[in-house]
Design an enzyme around this catalytic site. Structure first.
Site, PDB file in Angstrom:
ATOM      1  N   HIS A  13       0.879  -1.204   0.000  1.00  0.00           N
ATOM      2  CA  HIS A  13       0.000   0.000   0.000  1.00  0.00           C
ATOM      3  C   HIS A  13       0.899   1.232   0.000  1.00  0.00           C
ATOM      4  CE1 HIS A  13      -3.724   2.277   1.482  1.00  0.00           C
ATOM      5  NE2 HIS A  13      -2.783   3.190   1.274  1.00  0.00           N
ATOM      6  N   HIS A  15       1.569   5.437  -1.653  1.00  0.00           N
ATOM      7  CA  HIS A  15       1.190   6.629  -2.430  1.00  0.00           C
ATOM      8  C   HIS A  15       2.443   7.200  -3.076  1.00  0.00           C
ATOM      9  CE1 HIS A  15      -2.875   6.849  -0.731  1.00  0.00           C
ATOM     10  NE2 HIS A  15      -2.296   6.334   0.345  1.00  0.00           N
ATOM     11  N   LEU A  16       2.419   7.295  -4.404  1.00  0.00           N
ATOM     12  CA  LEU A  16       3.599   7.803  -5.122  1.00  0.00           C
ATOM     13  C   LEU A  16       3.389   9.195  -5.717  1.00  0.00           C
ATOM     14  CD1 LEU A  16       4.970   4.655  -7.010  1.00  0.00           C
ATOM     15  CD2 LEU A  16       6.043   5.891  -5.115  1.00  0.00           C
ATOM     16  N   ASN A  41      -5.210   7.486  -5.859  1.00  0.00           N
ATOM     17  CA  ASN A  41      -5.917   8.723  -5.474  1.00  0.00           C
ATOM     18  C   ASN A  41      -5.180   9.976  -5.943  1.00  0.00           C
ATOM     19  OD1 ASN A  41      -3.876   8.276  -3.522  1.00  0.00           O
ATOM     20  ND2 ASN A  41      -5.018   9.353  -1.928  1.00  0.00           N
ATOM     21  N   LYS A  99      -9.525  -0.072  -5.715  1.00  0.00           N
ATOM     22  CA  LYS A  99      -9.513   0.558  -4.400  1.00  0.00           C
ATOM     23  C   LYS A  99     -10.858   1.215  -4.110  1.00  0.00           C
ATOM     24  CE  LYS A  99      -7.937   2.456  -0.651  1.00  0.00           C
ATOM     25  NZ  LYS A  99      -6.660   2.657   0.008  1.00  0.00           N
ATOM     26  N   HIS A 136     -10.343   1.248   1.951  1.00  0.00           N
ATOM     27  CA  HIS A 136     -10.063   2.226   3.008  1.00  0.00           C
ATOM     28  C   HIS A 136     -11.232   2.063   3.970  1.00  0.00           C
ATOM     29  CE1 HIS A 136      -8.405   6.037   4.700  1.00  0.00           C
ATOM     30  NE2 HIS A 136      -9.593   5.970   5.280  1.00  0.00           N
ATOM     31  N   HIS A 174      -4.424  -0.779   5.984  1.00  0.00           N
ATOM     32  CA  HIS A 174      -3.902   0.043   7.097  1.00  0.00           C
ATOM     33  C   HIS A 174      -4.803  -0.020   8.336  1.00  0.00           C
ATOM     34  CE1 HIS A 174      -6.721   2.792   5.242  1.00  0.00           C
ATOM     35  NE2 HIS A 174      -5.899   3.194   4.306  1.00  0.00           N
ATOM     36  N   LEU A 219      -4.657   9.168   8.157  1.00  0.00           N
ATOM     37  CA  LEU A 219      -5.951   8.484   8.197  1.00  0.00           C
ATOM     38  C   LEU A 219      -5.783   7.057   7.720  1.00  0.00           C
ATOM     39  CD1 LEU A 219      -8.259  11.343   6.885  1.00  0.00           C
ATOM     40  CD2 LEU A 219      -8.182  10.403   9.205  1.00  0.00           C
ATOM     41  N   ASP A 247       1.550   2.611   3.508  1.00  0.00           N
ATOM     42  CA  ASP A 247       0.711   3.809   3.376  1.00  0.00           C
ATOM     43  C   ASP A 247       1.583   5.062   3.444  1.00  0.00           C
ATOM     44  OD1 ASP A 247      -1.544   5.273   2.867  1.00  0.00           O
ATOM     45  OD2 ASP A 247      -2.380   5.110   4.882  1.00  0.00           O
ATOM     46  N   HIS A 251       3.372  14.506   1.681  1.00  0.00           N
ATOM     47  CA  HIS A 251       2.748  15.826   1.495  1.00  0.00           C
ATOM     48  C   HIS A 251       3.832  16.864   1.749  1.00  0.00           C
ATOM     49  CE1 HIS A 251      -1.524  14.657   1.339  1.00  0.00           C
ATOM     50  NE2 HIS A 251      -1.222  13.734   2.231  1.00  0.00           N
ATOM     51  N   ALA A 263      -3.693  14.760   5.746  1.00  0.00           N
ATOM     52  CA  ALA A 263      -3.406  13.484   6.421  1.00  0.00           C
ATOM     53  C   ALA A 263      -2.340  12.740   5.637  1.00  0.00           C
ATOM     54  CB  ALA A 263      -4.671  12.647   6.496  1.00  0.00           C
TER      55      ALA A 263
HETATM   56  O1  DOR Z   1      -3.084   9.451   5.802  1.00  0.00           O
HETATM   57  C1  DOR Z   1      -3.473   9.192   4.678  1.00  0.00           C
HETATM   58  N1  DOR Z   1      -2.943   9.780   3.584  1.00  0.00           N
HETATM   59  N2  DOR Z   1      -4.465   8.319   4.530  1.00  0.00           N
HETATM   60  C2  DOR Z   1      -5.030   8.081   3.343  1.00  0.00           C
HETATM   61  O2  DOR Z   1      -5.947   7.298   3.280  1.00  0.00           O
HETATM   62  C3  DOR Z   1      -4.610   8.831   2.149  1.00  0.00           C
HETATM   63  C4  DOR Z   1      -3.239   9.307   2.279  1.00  0.00           C
HETATM   64  C5  DOR Z   1      -2.855  10.326   1.234  1.00  0.00           C
HETATM   65  O3  DOR Z   1      -3.115  10.098   0.047  1.00  0.00           O
HETATM   66  O4  DOR Z   1      -2.264  11.332   1.601  1.00  0.00           O
HETATM   67 ZN    ZN Z   2      -3.257   5.143   1.717  1.00  0.00          ZN
END
Ligand code: DOR
Ligand code: ZN
Length: 344
Positions: A13, A15-16, A41, A99, A136, A174, A219, A247, A251, A263
Site C-alpha cells: 500500500h 502513495h507515489l 488517489n 480501491k 479504506h 492500514h 488516516l 501507506d 505531502h 493526512a
Molecule cells: O493518511 C493518509 N494519507 N491516509 C489516506 O488514506 C490517504 C493518504 C494520502 O493520500 O495522503
Molecule cells: Zn493510503
C-alpha cells in the site's frame, strides 16, 4: 540480533503521487522494495485502465535505472465504474486490484463511492474475475467519532460485503484497531489486512506530544496504546493473515503545517527499518519475513521475490527534511535516530 536477511519485501500500500513529487519519492521505495501496490488517489483519480497504464509508464520513467522495481497498479472505484472496467482491468498483467474509498473518507476521495449499493454489480464482477478489492475501511459522516470510524465501517459495510461476496478477495488496508484484527481473524483467507509501520510505532499521543504535531496525523488516525499493542501482536504472531503496507503518503511541509493540514505520514525513506524497530519491541522476529515478504505475495497470488535484503543494527539519523519538488517534506522520525539500516 545484529543483522537479519530476508526475502526482499514488497509494499502492499503506497502513495507515489505524480510529476515532480513522484520523481522525489519513488526511488526511496525502489531501494527498499521489489514491488508496490500503488494507490490511485491522484487528481483526477486513476479510474480507468488507460489512466493506470499511463501512470505506470510515468512511474517507470521516474525510476533510477539501476533499480528493478515493479509498480502494481490499482483502479479507483467511483459510482460510475462498470463491470466492463473490471473485466478489462482483470485481463491486464499490470493492474492488480481496485480501491474503494468511501467518498470523503480521506485525501482525494471526493470522487469515491457514495454508497456501497452503487458498486454492487462491480463487486459482483470483481468476485467473478477473482480481482481483489482494497478498502479504506472508515465510515464517513460527521456524526461518527473519528476514532470509531474503522469499527463502524466493519459493522455497517465490510461485514455486508463479506456476506454478499464471500469469494471476493479483500484487503482491509492500514488497520488500526483491535476490532479490525479480530474481524480479519474471524473471517476466512479471502480477507487479509495490511498494517503500516507508523501505526505499529505511534499511538494517538504522538499527535499531541509537546504541542500539536501535524506530521503524526494520518488516516485512519492513530488510536490508543491498547490498539497499537494489538497491532504489534497481530503483525508478529498472525502474519499469515497480515502483511506490510506502508501507506507512505508524502505531502509538502506547508500542506501538513497548515490550518487545515493534510493526512499522511512519509515512511518510504526507512520503511523496512521502521518495521524492524516495531518487531524489535516485541522481541519476536519469527514471523518478520512472513509479514514483510511472504504473506502479501500469497494473498495477491504473485511469486515471492528471488532477491534478499539485509538490515543491520546500526544507528543513523533521519534528515530533518527532504526535497519534494519545489518544496520539502518532513519524513517520519525526522532528526531522530533509527537503529536499523538496510544494506544498499
Ligand atoms: O493518511 C493518509 N494519507 N491516509 C489516506 O488514506 C490517504 C493518504 C494520502 O493520500 O495522503
Ligand atoms: Zn493510503
Amino acid at each position: 540480533m545484529q543483522s537479519i536477511t530476508i526475502t526482499r519485501p514488497d509494499d502492499w500500500h503506497l502513495h507515489l503521487r505524480d510529476a515532480d513529487h513522484l520523481q522525489a519519492v519513488v526511488n526511496d521505495t525502489a531501494q527498499q522494495f521489489a514491488r508496490a501496490i500503488v494507490m490511485p488517489n491522484l487528481t483526477p483519480p486513476v479510474a480507468h485502465c488507460d489512466q493506470a497504464l499511463s501512470y505506470r509508464e510515468r512511474i517507470i520513467a521516474a525510476l533510477d535505472p539501476t533499480r528493478s522495481f515493479e509498480p502494481l497498479m490499482t483502479l479507483y472505484l467511483t459510482d460510475q465504474t462498470t463491470s466492463e472496467d473490471i473485466r478489462e482491468a482483470s485481463e491486464s498483467p499490470f493492474i492488480h486490484a481496485c480501491k474503494l474509498y468511501p467518498a470523503g473518507a480521506t485525501t482525494n476521495s471526493a470522487a469515491g463511492v457514495t454508497h456501497i449499493n452503487k458498486i454492487y454489480t462491480v463487486l459482483e464482477a470483481m468476485q467473478k474475475h477473482d480481482f481483489p478489492l482494497l478498502v479504506h475501511g472508515e465510515a464517513t459522516g460527521d456524526d461518527i467519532d473519528i476514532f470509531d470510524r474503522e469499527k463502524v465501517f466493519i459493522d455497517h459495510t465490510l461485514s455486508k460485503i463479506r456476506h454478499d461476496f464471500p469469494e471476493l478477495r479483500i484487503v482491509f488496508e492500514h488497520i488500526t484497531t483491535a476490532d479490525a484484527i479480530d474481524y480479519v481473524l474471524s473471517q476466512d483467507h479471502h480477507l487479509g489486512g495490511t498494517i503500516t509501520a507508523h501505526h505499529l510505532l505511534i499511538n494517538r499521543n504522538a499527535m499531541f506530544k509537546g504541542g500539536m504535531n501535524p506530521h503524526h496525523y494520518c488516516l485512519p488516525i492513530a488510536k490508543r496504546e491498547t490498539h497499537r499493542q494489538a497491532l504489534l501482536k497481530a503483525a508478529t504472531t498472525q502474519a499469515p493473515r497480515f502483511f506490510a503496507g506502508t501507506d507512505s503518503a508524502p505531502h509538502a511541509r506547508g500542506a501538513k503545517e497548515s490550518a487545515c493540514g493534510c493526512a499522511g505520514i512519509y515512511t518510504a525513506h526507512a520503511a523496512i527499518e521502521l518495521y524492524a524497530e516495531a518487531f524489535e519491541q516485541t522481541g519476536n522476529w519469527s514471523q518478520f519475513e512472513q509479514f514483510m515478504s511472504l504473506s502479501g505475495p500469497a494473498f495477491y497470488q504473485l511469486p515471492v521475490n528471488a532477491e534478499q535484503v539485509t538490515i543491520r543494527k546500526l544507528d543513523w539519523t533521519v534528515p530533518d527534511s527532504v526535497p519534494f519538488g519545489d518544496e520539502t517534506l518532513i519524513p517520519f522520525k525526522a532528526g531522530q535516530t533509527i537503529s536499523w539500516k538496510l544494506d544498499l
